[in-house]
Design a protein around this motif. Sequence first.
Motif, PDB file in Angstrom:
ATOM      1  N   ASP A 173       0.822  -1.219   0.162  1.00 36.76           N
ATOM      2  CA  ASP A 173      -0.026  -0.184  -0.214  1.00 36.76           C
ATOM      3  C   ASP A 173       0.741   1.531   0.043  1.00 36.76           C
ATOM      4  O   ASP A 173       0.395   2.198  -0.517  1.00 36.76           O
ATOM      5  CB  ASP A 173      -0.970  -0.003   1.136  1.00 36.76           C
ATOM      6  CG  ASP A 173      -2.203  -0.806   0.954  1.00 36.76           C
ATOM      7  OD1 ASP A 173      -2.468  -1.496   0.067  1.00 36.76           O
ATOM      8  OD2 ASP A 173      -2.585  -1.259   2.098  1.00 36.76           O
ATOM      9  N   GLU A 174       2.008   1.173   0.505  1.00 40.23           N
ATOM     10  CA  GLU A 174       2.762   2.338   0.513  1.00 40.23           C
ATOM     11  C   GLU A 174       3.647   2.740  -0.675  1.00 40.23           C
ATOM     12  O   GLU A 174       4.792   3.289  -0.766  1.00 40.23           O
ATOM     13  CB  GLU A 174       3.958   2.438   1.736  1.00 40.23           C
ATOM     14  CG  GLU A 174       3.258   2.250   3.214  1.00 40.23           C
ATOM     15  CD  GLU A 174       3.877   1.763   4.038  1.00 40.23           C
ATOM     16  OE1 GLU A 174       5.292   1.825   4.056  1.00 40.23           O
ATOM     17  OE2 GLU A 174       3.626   1.521   5.354  1.00 40.23           O
ATOM     18  N   GLY A 175       3.579   1.702  -1.649  1.00 36.47           N
ATOM     19  CA  GLY A 175       4.193   1.867  -2.858  1.00 36.47           C
ATOM     20  C   GLY A 175       5.344   1.120  -3.037  1.00 36.47           C
ATOM     21  O   GLY A 175       6.422   1.213  -3.918  1.00 36.47           O
ATOM     22  N   ALA A 176       5.903   0.405  -1.832  1.00 29.06           N
ATOM     23  CA  ALA A 176       7.130  -0.279  -1.760  1.00 29.06           C
ATOM     24  C   ALA A 176       7.071  -1.505  -2.651  1.00 29.06           C
ATOM     25  O   ALA A 176       6.049  -2.094  -2.771  1.00 29.06           O
ATOM     26  CB  ALA A 176       7.483  -0.676  -0.416  1.00 29.06           C
ATOM     27  N   MET A 225       5.972  -2.761 -16.887  1.00 28.62           N
ATOM     28  CA  MET A 225       5.866  -3.074 -15.656  1.00 28.62           C
ATOM     29  C   MET A 225       5.724  -1.831 -14.777  1.00 28.62           C
ATOM     30  O   MET A 225       5.074  -1.745 -13.894  1.00 28.62           O
ATOM     31  CB  MET A 225       6.766  -4.267 -15.237  1.00 28.62           C
ATOM     32  CG  MET A 225       6.676  -5.389 -15.575  1.00 28.62           C
ATOM     33  SD  MET A 225       7.688  -6.552 -14.816  1.00 28.62           S
ATOM     34  CE  MET A 225       8.913  -6.373 -15.705  1.00 28.62           C
ATOM     35  N   ALA A 226       6.838  -1.009 -14.772  1.00 33.49           N
ATOM     36  CA  ALA A 226       6.768   0.283 -13.968  1.00 33.49           C
ATOM     37  C   ALA A 226       5.762   0.969 -14.122  1.00 33.49           C
ATOM     38  O   ALA A 226       5.146   1.512 -13.177  1.00 33.49           O
ATOM     39  CB  ALA A 226       7.935   0.953 -14.414  1.00 33.49           C
ATOM     40  N   LEU A 227       5.189   1.396 -15.358  1.00 31.86           N
ATOM     41  CA  LEU A 227       3.895   2.081 -15.751  1.00 31.86           C
ATOM     42  C   LEU A 227       2.791   1.330 -14.944  1.00 31.86           C
ATOM     43  O   LEU A 227       1.920   2.240 -14.488  1.00 31.86           O
ATOM     44  CB  LEU A 227       3.548   1.952 -17.226  1.00 31.86           C
ATOM     45  CG  LEU A 227       4.343   2.985 -18.151  1.00 31.86           C
ATOM     46  CD1 LEU A 227       3.936   2.639 -19.813  1.00 31.86           C
ATOM     47  CD2 LEU A 227       4.206   4.420 -17.672  1.00 31.86           C
ATOM     48  N   ARG A 228       2.702   0.126 -15.142  1.00 33.42           N
ATOM     49  CA  ARG A 228       1.529  -0.617 -14.399  1.00 33.42           C
ATOM     50  C   ARG A 228       1.479  -0.408 -12.873  1.00 33.42           C
ATOM     51  O   ARG A 228       0.764  -0.445 -12.249  1.00 33.42           O
ATOM     52  CB  ARG A 228       1.486  -1.717 -14.935  1.00 33.42           C
ATOM     53  CG  ARG A 228       0.802  -2.073 -16.303  1.00 33.42           C
ATOM     54  CD  ARG A 228       0.539  -3.560 -16.477  1.00 33.42           C
ATOM     55  NE  ARG A 228       1.641  -4.635 -16.425  1.00 33.42           N
ATOM     56  CZ  ARG A 228       2.253  -4.735 -17.607  1.00 33.42           C
ATOM     57  NH1 ARG A 228       2.277  -4.146 -18.895  1.00 33.42           N
ATOM     58  NH2 ARG A 228       3.413  -5.680 -17.226  1.00 33.42           N
ATOM     59  N   ALA A 229       2.606  -0.189 -12.421  1.00 35.93           N
ATOM     60  CA  ALA A 229       2.936  -0.052 -10.997  1.00 35.93           C
ATOM     61  C   ALA A 229       2.843   1.444 -10.556  1.00 35.93           C
ATOM     62  O   ALA A 229       3.110   1.924  -9.509  1.00 35.93           O
ATOM     63  CB  ALA A 229       4.509  -0.516 -10.406  1.00 35.93           C
ATOM     64  N   GLY A 230       2.465   2.222 -11.623  1.00 35.25           N
ATOM     65  CA  GLY A 230       2.140   3.734 -11.423  1.00 35.25           C
ATOM     66  C   GLY A 230       3.110   4.684 -11.200  1.00 35.25           C
ATOM     67  O   GLY A 230       3.288   5.932 -10.944  1.00 35.25           O
ATOM     68  N   VAL A 378      11.282   5.123  -4.908  1.00 34.28           N
ATOM     69  CA  VAL A 378      10.392   4.072  -4.746  1.00 34.28           C
ATOM     70  C   VAL A 378      11.069   3.124  -3.859  1.00 34.28           C
ATOM     71  O   VAL A 378      12.146   2.588  -4.410  1.00 34.28           O
ATOM     72  CB  VAL A 378       9.831   3.499  -6.283  1.00 34.28           C
ATOM     73  CG1 VAL A 378       9.127   2.267  -5.817  1.00 34.28           C
ATOM     74  CG2 VAL A 378       9.235   4.767  -7.063  1.00 34.28           C
ATOM     75  N   PRO A 379      10.628   2.885  -2.722  1.00 38.14           N
ATOM     76  CA  PRO A 379      11.396   1.871  -2.039  1.00 38.14           C
ATOM     77  C   PRO A 379      11.539   0.550  -2.562  1.00 38.14           C
ATOM     78  O   PRO A 379      10.367   0.031  -2.918  1.00 38.14           O
ATOM     79  CB  PRO A 379      10.367   1.714  -0.734  1.00 38.14           C
ATOM     80  CG  PRO A 379       9.452   2.861  -0.616  1.00 38.14           C
ATOM     81  CD  PRO A 379       9.392   3.331  -2.224  1.00 38.14           C
ATOM     82  N   PRO A 427       6.309  -7.558   4.644  1.00 37.45           N
ATOM     83  CA  PRO A 427       5.263  -8.720   4.377  1.00 37.45           C
ATOM     84  C   PRO A 427       4.613  -8.471   3.053  1.00 37.45           C
ATOM     85  O   PRO A 427       4.445  -7.412   2.525  1.00 37.45           O
ATOM     86  CB  PRO A 427       4.139  -7.973   5.429  1.00 37.45           C
ATOM     87  CG  PRO A 427       4.819  -7.056   6.190  1.00 37.45           C
ATOM     88  CD  PRO A 427       5.919  -6.506   5.748  1.00 37.45           C
ATOM     89  N   LEU A 428       4.286  -9.438   2.521  1.00 40.71           N
ATOM     90  CA  LEU A 428       3.883  -9.629   1.126  1.00 40.71           C
ATOM     91  C   LEU A 428       2.369  -9.009   1.050  1.00 40.71           C
ATOM     92  O   LEU A 428       1.435  -9.083   1.991  1.00 40.71           O
ATOM     93  CB  LEU A 428       3.645 -11.153   0.792  1.00 40.71           C
ATOM     94  CG  LEU A 428       3.807 -11.271  -0.762  1.00 40.71           C
ATOM     95  CD1 LEU A 428       4.927 -10.591  -1.654  1.00 40.71           C
ATOM     96  CD2 LEU A 428       3.502 -12.726  -0.869  1.00 40.71           C
ATOM     97  N   ASP A 429       2.084  -8.180   0.031  1.00 37.27           N
ATOM     98  CA  ASP A 429       0.755  -7.812   0.011  1.00 37.27           C
ATOM     99  C   ASP A 429      -0.169  -8.819  -1.060  1.00 37.27           C
ATOM    100  O   ASP A 429       0.119  -8.695  -2.355  1.00 37.27           O
ATOM    101  CB  ASP A 429       0.953  -6.493  -1.053  1.00 37.27           C
ATOM    102  CG  ASP A 429      -0.587  -5.820  -0.848  1.00 37.27           C
ATOM    103  OD1 ASP A 429      -0.594  -4.465  -0.413  1.00 37.27           O
ATOM    104  OD2 ASP A 429      -1.565  -6.276  -1.332  1.00 37.27           O
ATOM    105  N   GLU A 430      -0.820  -9.537  -0.578  1.00 35.17           N
ATOM    106  CA  GLU A 430      -1.702 -10.441  -1.420  1.00 35.17           C
ATOM    107  C   GLU A 430      -2.589  -9.751  -2.430  1.00 35.17           C
ATOM    108  O   GLU A 430      -2.714 -10.639  -3.592  1.00 35.17           O
ATOM    109  CB  GLU A 430      -2.424 -11.667  -0.444  1.00 35.17           C
ATOM    110  CG  GLU A 430      -1.670 -12.223   0.359  1.00 35.17           C
ATOM    111  CD  GLU A 430      -0.765 -13.384  -0.168  1.00 35.17           C
ATOM    112  OE1 GLU A 430      -0.955 -13.733  -1.346  1.00 35.17           O
ATOM    113  OE2 GLU A 430       0.140 -13.676   0.280  1.00 35.17           O
TER     114      GLU A 430
END
Lengths: 584, 84
Positions: A173-176, A225-230, A378-379, A427-430
């Motif tokens: 959620d934090e963009g990491a 992939m970067a574009l789709r990650a915002g 971007v972390p 922690p993984l973001d499901e």
Amino acid sequence: MTLARRRFDALIIGAGGAGLNAALQLADSDFRVAVVSKVFPTRSHTVAAQGGVNAALANVLPDNWHWHMFDTVKGSDWLGDQDAIEYMCREAIPTVYELEHAGVPFSRLDNGKIYQRAFGGQSQNFGGPQAARTCAAADRTGHAILHTLYQQNLRARTHFFDEYFAIDLIRDDEGAILGALVLEIENGEPLLIEAKATVLATGGCGQVFRTTSNAHINTGDGMAMALRAGIPLMDMEFFQFHPTGIAGKGMLITEGVRGEGGYLINKDGERFMERYAPNAKDLASRDVVSRAIVTEVKEGRGCGPNGDHVLLKLDHLGEEIINQRLPGIRETGRIFAGVDAAKEPLPVFPTAHYAMGGIPTDRFGRVLVPHGTGEEVVPGLYAAGECACVSVHGANRLGGNSLLDILVFGRAAGLDLREQLGRHHRPLDEASVEQAMARLNRWDRKGDGPTVRELRDAFRKAMEDHAGVFRTEEIMSEGLEQLRALREELDAVCLRDHSRIFNTARIEALELENLVDCGMAIAVSALARRESRGAHSRPDYPERDDVNWMKHTLYFREGDRLDYKPVHTRPLTVESFPPKERVY
Amino acid sequence: MPSERELARLRWQCRRGMLELDEILLTYLERHYATAAAAEQAAFRCLLGEEDPQLQRWLLLDERPADARLHALVERLRRLTPTD
């Protein structure tokens, strides 16, 4: 079914020079490093970089990293970031020596030092006499470097996932960035690779244009992939075209052909370059020759049944000279154009060669996004090589600086990462994993929509016609509508083959999605930039406009939105090079 | 006849670092491989294991492989034309 999962300290996506040099810095420090590559690593596009790598070693002629820096800033048409350029030109020297020690078989002078050749755009003393700055390993520098780095990574126990295709980044959620979902091509099984940090090193996106010199693998996977990650892409409107590619195919016909006395003609047999560049004629700069060829075709003086190319005449040089001085030209002409260049002229058209733009990073390889009035890192995400934009090439790249870019910034990313990997895995973001899986599973849909090949051909043709060499408001606006319509059609595309084992059709579908994302970034960014600078040429805005446009473009996928950020004009330790007219 | 899966696997092996090699190898695979003699098919699979600069020197420059089967295949690939 349970999704298979693996954990590493670092994940590198792409096994060209940038990825392997980043991996090596880490593996040598005992970190657990995974390298994912869709083809066997020594088949990466780095092997096509045969010219060499620039470093001011001064082995042949006097040289200095500061002169190299000046040439690179000037070559970039003052769009390159001068802090990154200073860093690259300084680091070029230890980087080349590091490669020498790792075993790259550089060509040698009689005194045992590394041989250096002269390339265009290289000068001594800030624009003075020609410099000789390019270190080469015969005519296979890229392969020699790649092979050495691969061997060194095997020694350092880097873990290779060969023939795995990266689907998407996983983030919280934090963009990491937490790693990536990848696909084993052989059995079609997805695999989740968790990592404390991920490096995108996936190369360029030349396949977005119909005529390109790029290998089939260059589909902009990491950029998309970067574009789709915002994350935005930076300066994507700057794409270098080589004027003479085999028409409709793209293979490069070296400038050496024109250097030896070959010349271009239109359908009337006219040497048209005399009109566009009365002095330099066929040896004018790449952008001038490329635009002249496209103008001839657009004004109805193109050759062939469709009038869609011009001819490069060299048969008058004679078989002996062609065979001796231009090796491989006759074979290239015969195989790809069906023409023996010693007897008939070759059909040629400008070919898309190199993306100056890419994922925005700082000089440590860390990916940047806008934040407030500035930027933030971007972390957990790095990028290096042609998929990144640091930006050292600005609006135009110099010969010999592409290998340098991948090596210096691949290494920089690896070195910076070494300091960042002490922490635990986040922690993984499901939810993010499910989103990536949805992208993959979308291709299980059945139906009779258009095929991947049909849509890919239409998209690449529209890119060539409307976002290629010749860019006016009218041509690009019309093209953008076409490209948007084709993007809409993508949702209806269905695969006919839904098997899992070595289903390359599914990989090509995933690559098409990436190409469409990259193409939109190029077309939207190019339409907005109302000036001519470096490789971006606008006949309707023919001048460079430093007042309004000395800034970097940022393209966001959501809503095709654009933003801008300032060029770093302040170097690290030396005085800034102020903008001047770029003349050679 | 080679199976669809074998062809798909070979198609991926034809993905190289240079466009010229992509095009030559894929053209042969898609238009000639299935009907080639078993010995030539085996030579093609063997050729795909070579490094890209070596393939470039054999297919576009003056070198030729010492192995007779590879030599014959390389000569055939060099005679491919756009209409093949």
